[in-house]
Write a protein that holds these residues in place. Structure first.
Motif, PDB file in Angstrom:
ATOM      1  N   VAL A  68       0.978  -1.048   0.050  1.00 34.62           N
ATOM      2  CA  VAL A  68       0.127  -0.131   0.034  1.00 34.62           C
ATOM      3  C   VAL A  68       0.705   1.311  -0.080  1.00 34.62           C
ATOM      4  O   VAL A  68       0.565   2.348  -0.940  1.00 34.62           O
ATOM      5  CB  VAL A  68      -0.988   0.075   1.237  1.00 34.62           C
ATOM      6  CG1 VAL A  68      -2.022   1.350   1.066  1.00 34.62           C
ATOM      7  CG2 VAL A  68      -1.662  -1.026   1.127  1.00 34.62           C
ATOM      8  N   ASN A  69       1.793   1.344   0.773  1.00 31.50           N
ATOM      9  CA  ASN A  69       2.873   2.462   0.614  1.00 31.50           C
ATOM     10  C   ASN A  69       3.197   2.605  -0.844  1.00 31.50           C
ATOM     11  O   ASN A  69       3.524   3.903  -1.115  1.00 31.50           O
ATOM     12  CB  ASN A  69       4.023   2.030   1.569  1.00 31.50           C
ATOM     13  CG  ASN A  69       3.566   2.342   3.216  1.00 31.50           C
ATOM     14  OD1 ASN A  69       2.731   3.110   3.369  1.00 31.50           O
ATOM     15  ND2 ASN A  69       4.448   1.817   4.124  1.00 31.50           N
ATOM     16  N   GLY A  70       3.647   1.481  -1.573  1.00 32.39           N
ATOM     17  CA  GLY A  70       3.989   1.538  -2.869  1.00 32.39           C
ATOM     18  C   GLY A  70       3.084   2.268  -3.739  1.00 32.39           C
ATOM     19  O   GLY A  70       3.225   2.972  -4.610  1.00 32.39           O
ATOM     20  N   LEU A  71       1.785   1.778  -3.530  1.00 34.16           N
ATOM     21  CA  LEU A  71       0.602   2.189  -4.114  1.00 34.16           C
ATOM     22  C   LEU A  71       0.353   3.907  -3.938  1.00 34.16           C
ATOM     23  O   LEU A  71       0.131   4.615  -4.976  1.00 34.16           O
ATOM     24  CB  LEU A  71      -0.579   1.416  -3.562  1.00 34.16           C
ATOM     25  CG  LEU A  71      -1.993   2.027  -4.271  1.00 34.16           C
ATOM     26  CD1 LEU A  71      -2.188   1.934  -5.757  1.00 34.16           C
ATOM     27  CD2 LEU A  71      -3.117   1.315  -3.415  1.00 34.16           C
ATOM     28  N   ILE A  72       0.636   4.180  -2.628  1.00 33.53           N
ATOM     29  CA  ILE A  72       0.469   5.701  -2.332  1.00 33.53           C
ATOM     30  C   ILE A  72       1.522   6.405  -3.073  1.00 33.53           C
ATOM     31  O   ILE A  72       1.076   7.616  -3.831  1.00 33.53           O
ATOM     32  CB  ILE A  72       0.660   5.968  -0.785  1.00 33.53           C
ATOM     33  CG1 ILE A  72      -0.498   5.237  -0.186  1.00 33.53           C
ATOM     34  CG2 ILE A  72       0.920   7.332  -0.498  1.00 33.53           C
ATOM     35  CD1 ILE A  72      -0.286   5.127   1.394  1.00 33.53           C
ATOM     36  N   ARG A  73       2.751   5.945  -3.271  1.00 39.88           N
ATOM     37  CA  ARG A  73       3.826   6.308  -4.252  1.00 39.88           C
ATOM     38  C   ARG A  73       3.251   6.667  -5.577  1.00 39.88           C
ATOM     39  O   ARG A  73       3.381   7.658  -6.016  1.00 39.88           O
ATOM     40  CB  ARG A  73       5.085   5.743  -3.946  1.00 39.88           C
ATOM     41  CG  ARG A  73       6.253   6.523  -4.800  1.00 39.88           C
ATOM     42  CD  ARG A  73       7.101   5.391  -4.887  1.00 39.88           C
ATOM     43  NE  ARG A  73       6.660   4.126  -5.738  1.00 39.88           N
ATOM     44  CZ  ARG A  73       6.941   2.856  -5.420  1.00 39.88           C
ATOM     45  NH1 ARG A  73       7.558   2.468  -4.314  1.00 39.88           N
ATOM     46  NH2 ARG A  73       6.337   1.844  -5.967  1.00 39.88           N
ATOM     47  N   ASP A  74       2.725   5.651  -6.066  1.00 44.59           N
ATOM     48  CA  ASP A  74       2.361   5.611  -7.431  1.00 44.59           C
ATOM     49  C   ASP A  74       1.417   6.429  -7.659  1.00 44.59           C
ATOM     50  O   ASP A  74       1.218   6.803  -8.990  1.00 44.59           O
ATOM     51  CB  ASP A  74       2.261   4.116  -7.959  1.00 44.59           C
ATOM     52  CG  ASP A  74       3.454   3.311  -8.168  1.00 44.59           C
ATOM     53  OD1 ASP A  74       4.349   3.718  -8.193  1.00 44.59           O
ATOM     54  OD2 ASP A  74       3.244   1.998  -8.528  1.00 44.59           O
ATOM     55  N   MET A  75       0.547   6.629  -6.867  1.00 43.30           N
ATOM     56  CA  MET A  75      -0.584   7.573  -6.963  1.00 43.30           C
ATOM     57  C   MET A  75      -0.244   9.028  -6.568  1.00 43.30           C
ATOM     58  O   MET A  75      -1.526   9.894  -6.616  1.00 43.30           O
ATOM     59  CB  MET A  75      -1.853   7.114  -6.086  1.00 43.30           C
ATOM     60  CG  MET A  75      -2.505   5.941  -6.790  1.00 43.30           C
ATOM     61  SD  MET A  75      -4.111   5.443  -5.947  1.00 43.30           S
ATOM     62  CE  MET A  75      -4.655   4.566  -7.040  1.00 43.30           C
ATOM     63  N   GLY A  76       1.043   9.342  -6.591  1.00 46.45           N
ATOM     64  CA  GLY A  76       1.376  10.571  -6.340  1.00 46.45           C
ATOM     65  C   GLY A  76       1.356  11.357  -4.743  1.00 46.45           C
ATOM     66  O   GLY A  76       1.500  12.658  -4.808  1.00 46.45           O
TER      67      GLY A  76
END
Length: 780
Positions: free
Chosen positions: A576-584
């Protein structure tokens, strides 16, 4: 024309023995009618927990296709029953619970009187066949028991089951000159002309039938063997072969239509008549087997031969009462009905698929003997890995252990050496995407079930490296599935990455560092399909470019199955932390989550999608289908965890209701119901394969789990309500608790998780560092 009135029904009810069923308040809380209208695709009939037999009324005969052309209305009848219908075709013995595609409906029986009719008739002309009108006023549906008056015949029908035997009791009117049952071996759910490859029926003596039928449906080759016993002798019988017969061989010398004991054909409808002078009642016991008629006879003898209907109905009720008593809860009537019905729906599929002697038909179509485990089937894994199997790891650990071992045997017997994708009745039907049985195994291992790690890891590796399955070859080469290779390329890449993470975790637990490193890299492949220009997932083409003319909202032609990129982009449960990064970044991520729940999604973007309807939408969020189920809990990784608590309760209030339309989407073998149970408890398995459950807020003031190890785990929230939906603070066993998750061990150790609730969010209650739930990026 209605042949008998409700007065006749009342007289019959008074004359007949009342079923002596000891029922506790737990049994009474269950309302099996929930979800039987519209999208839920549940059925109201009788079964026992995880039983092979689901004996239930079918209310129409809409075929799956006519001359190869799909008939959209068939979708409504995935469970054979729609509450809105006014007639019953008959009672068949096998049903899926809540699926969005279907099969089964095996061995249909219908009691009749009057003129002999051997076709089912139609909904618009019930008198044209053997079906009967009915009224919901005479319908009784409870766990393990179903009852209805067949109005056109004045026949009271009562149904119950054991694990492998369907038990019928028919009470005919005293003035009826005929007592008959019709045995329709053509009938099926998702039927079509030619689905039955062969049916065989033997009249062994005047109270016993044996036989089988082979169908070619969603299960490509499904063998259903049966043994049927009657409580009184047959006095006359016959059949009709509705297929054109081009060759009869030596059987041409016989009149097979009447009193001939060796019946066979492709479209057989038989009938059996009984003497009304003997008694008004007829009890029929139908044992099933996937192995042989001898196996069906053993099942009949072991489970039902020594008891009458009333005793077997009482046993079924007791079995359900014990199974459902795993949860004790406080709440209002509607809340408890929804909770216990959800629990009930989690215990229908998967189902036992072996005879009492341990023999079962394997995926290789050979007969095997289960050694040290119970063999199961009906694995709707794309749905159920998310919450159903994690729930089993809490409340049905022995069942899930046997399910995991059944999956491993499936892989061993498979010519592809693959774990189940969507498997039923000794057939892989290949429905949906991913190789999510790896998640079921990984979660079982992470939660301490006694599964051989090396055997599981080998099956996981084999399942994830099949080059001819859904773009896996390209995925292994490029790190993503190209859209030219598969129309669901975006979904596949995201789901493969999660599945690969579960293999990584299992490899770590098995001590295989080399495999762990390989699959850790594959677990990050979700990054391949995130387009930084929009901050959402977007499928890639073979040349590495992103799909042009991309629509974030559409569920068709954009690379995502049964959903859109708007929802699917949040499917990175392992990181989820990687997802947050990918979503800006966090601010952008929160804004995207907020928008998902509050936006308006125009109907044009889902109107042609069977599995997504407006009833299952909250803004643009789709509760009615599985890929979104974890999304409300993603706020736990942000500075706004209190928003999970708000949206959780909104979903539960609006999309789970104690009525016929009470499910906003297909229950999918219990996944939708498992989501409700976890959410009612106040936590959810966002990432199966970890030992964590992410905290939200409880729905009820008290829920206690009675665990298999003899301990109890209780969740208390005395002040919780629609107003007091926010968590002010949490205590575990009397001590302040600051984490955003609890662990499997916390639950298994027993104890009390107590929530102090408030009408206002506690915006200082954040989860950082070790208090934040697992994320692959965080763990590095």
């Amino acid at each position: 024309m209605m042949r008998y009135s409700k007065l006749i029904y009342s007289l019959i009810a008074a004359a007949c023995s009342v079923v002596a069923v000891a029922q506790s308040s737990v049994i009474e809380r269950v309302n099996p009618i929930i979800g039987t209208n519209g999208m839920g695709h549940t059925f109201p009939g009788a079964c026992v927990p995880f039983g092979l037999v689901q004996l239930s009324p079918d209310t129409d005969t809409i075929p799956h296709n006519v001359d190869g052309k799909y008939q959209p209305r068939a979708y409504e009848y995935c469970a054979g029953y729609q509450y809105k219908d006014s007639s019953i075709v008959g009672f068949s013995h096998t049903h899926f619970s809540g699926t969005g595609h279907s099969d089964l409906g095996d061995i249909l029986i219908m009691p009749t009187t009057g003129a002999l009719k051997l076709n089912p008739g139609t909904a618009t002309n019930p008198d044209g066949g053997y079906r009967s009108r009915y009224s919901h006023d005479t319908e009784v549906s409870k766990p393990g028991y179903y009852e209805v008056l067949l109005s056109d015949y004045g026949i009271k029908a009562q149904l119950t089951t054991t694990k492998r035997v369907g038990v019928h009791k028919y009470t005919y009117p005293s003035q009826a000159k005929e007592q008959r049952i019709v045995l329709d071996l053509i009938h099926g759910i998702y039927n079509y002309d030619g689905k039955v490859l062969w049916a065989s029926l033997r009249v062994e003596n005047d109270t016993l039938l044996t036989g089988y039928r082979i169908t070619n449906g969603w299960a490509r080759t499904n063998y259903t063997y049966f043994a049927i016993s009657f409580s009184k002798p047959i006095v006359h019988y016959g059949c009709e072969e509705k297929a054109k017969v081009n060759y009869r061989g030596g059987y041409g010398k016989f009149n097979m239509k009447e009193n001939f004991p060796d019946i066979g054909g492709r479209k057989i409808v038989a009938y059996f008549e009984f003497d009304p002078k003997v008694s008004q009642d007829l009890e029929v016991k139908v044992a099933l087997s996937g192995v042989s008629t001898a196996g069906a006879l053993k099942n009949l003898q072991a489970e039902a031969a020594s008891a009458d209907f009333d005793e077997l109905a009482s046993r079924a009720s007791d079995t359900w009462n014990k199974a459902l008593s795993v949860i004790e809860a406080d709440g209002n009537d509607d809340q408890l009905a929804m909770l216990y019905t959800s629990l009930y729906h989690t215990m229908i599929n998967p189902c036992v698929y072996m005879d009492v002697d341990g023999q079962y038909r394997g995926i290789d179509q050979n007969i095997h003997t289960a050694d040290g485990f119970t063999n199961y089937t009906v694995f709707s894994v794309w749905d159920t890995y998310r919450a159903l199997h994690p729930l089993f790891n809490v409340i049905n650990r022995q069942v899930n252990t046997d399910i995991a071992k059944s999956m491993l045997k499936h892989a061993e017997q498979s010519v592809h050496k693959i774990l189940p994708i969507w498997s039923h009745m000794a057939n892989e039907n290949w429905c949906m995407i991913g190789y999510h049985s790896v998640s079921v195994l990984a979660d079982a291992i992470a939660k301490g079930l006694p599964i051989d790690k090396e055997e599981a890891l080998a099956a996981m590796i084999s399942s994830s490296t099949i080059p001819y399955l859904d773009g896996i070859k390209e995925y292994m080469e490029k790190g993503y599935v190209p859209l030219e290779r598969n129309a669901s390329a975006g979904s596949l890449t995201l789901e493969y990455a999660y599945d690969d993470w579960t293999i990584y975790q299992t490899a770590l637990r098995a001590g295989n560092q080399q495999v762990a490193e390989t699959y850790k890299k594959r677990a990050a492949n979700y990054n391949q399909v995130f387009d930084p220009s929009i901050g959402y997932a977007r499928p890639k083409m073979n040349d590495g470019s992103f799909k042009k003319d991309f629509n974030l909202l559409s569920t068709h032609g954009e690379g995502f199955i049964e959903g859109n990129a708007l929802n699917y982009s949040f499917y990175v449960p392992q990181d989820v932390n990687g997802l947050i990064r990918d979503m800006g970044g966090e601010k952008s991520f929160i804004a995207k989550l907020d928008s998902l729940f509050t936006m308006h999604l125009p109907e044009e973007f889902f109107a042609q999608t069977e599995d997504v309807t407006k009833e299952g939408l909250l803004g643009g969020y789709v509760q009615g289908n599985e890929p979104s189920h974890h999304i409300p809990f993603l706020y736990a990784w942000t500075s706004n965890p209190w928003k999970t608590q708000y949206w959780q309760r909104e979903i539960m209030n609006k999309m789970y209701r104690n009525n016929i339309d009470g499910l906003c989407g297909n229950d999918d073998c219990g996944q939708m119901s498992a989501w409700y149970i976890f959410s009612a408890l106040g936590f959810y398995p966002v990432c199966p394969g970890t030992d964590q459950y992410v905290l939200g807020a409880p729905y009820l003031p008290s829920i206690k789990l009675n665990l298999e190890n003899g301990k109890t785990f209780e969740v208390k929230a005395p002040k919780v309500s629609d107003k007091n939906r926010y968590v002010k603070s949490v205590k575990l066993n009397g001590k302040p608790y600051a984490k955003g998750y609890i662990t499997q061990q916390d639950i298994m150790d027993g104890g009390v998780l107590e929530f102090e609730m408030s009408s206002k969010p506690n915006k200082k209650r954040l989860f950082t560092g070790d208090n934040q739930p697992y994320s692959l990026t965080q763990a590095e």
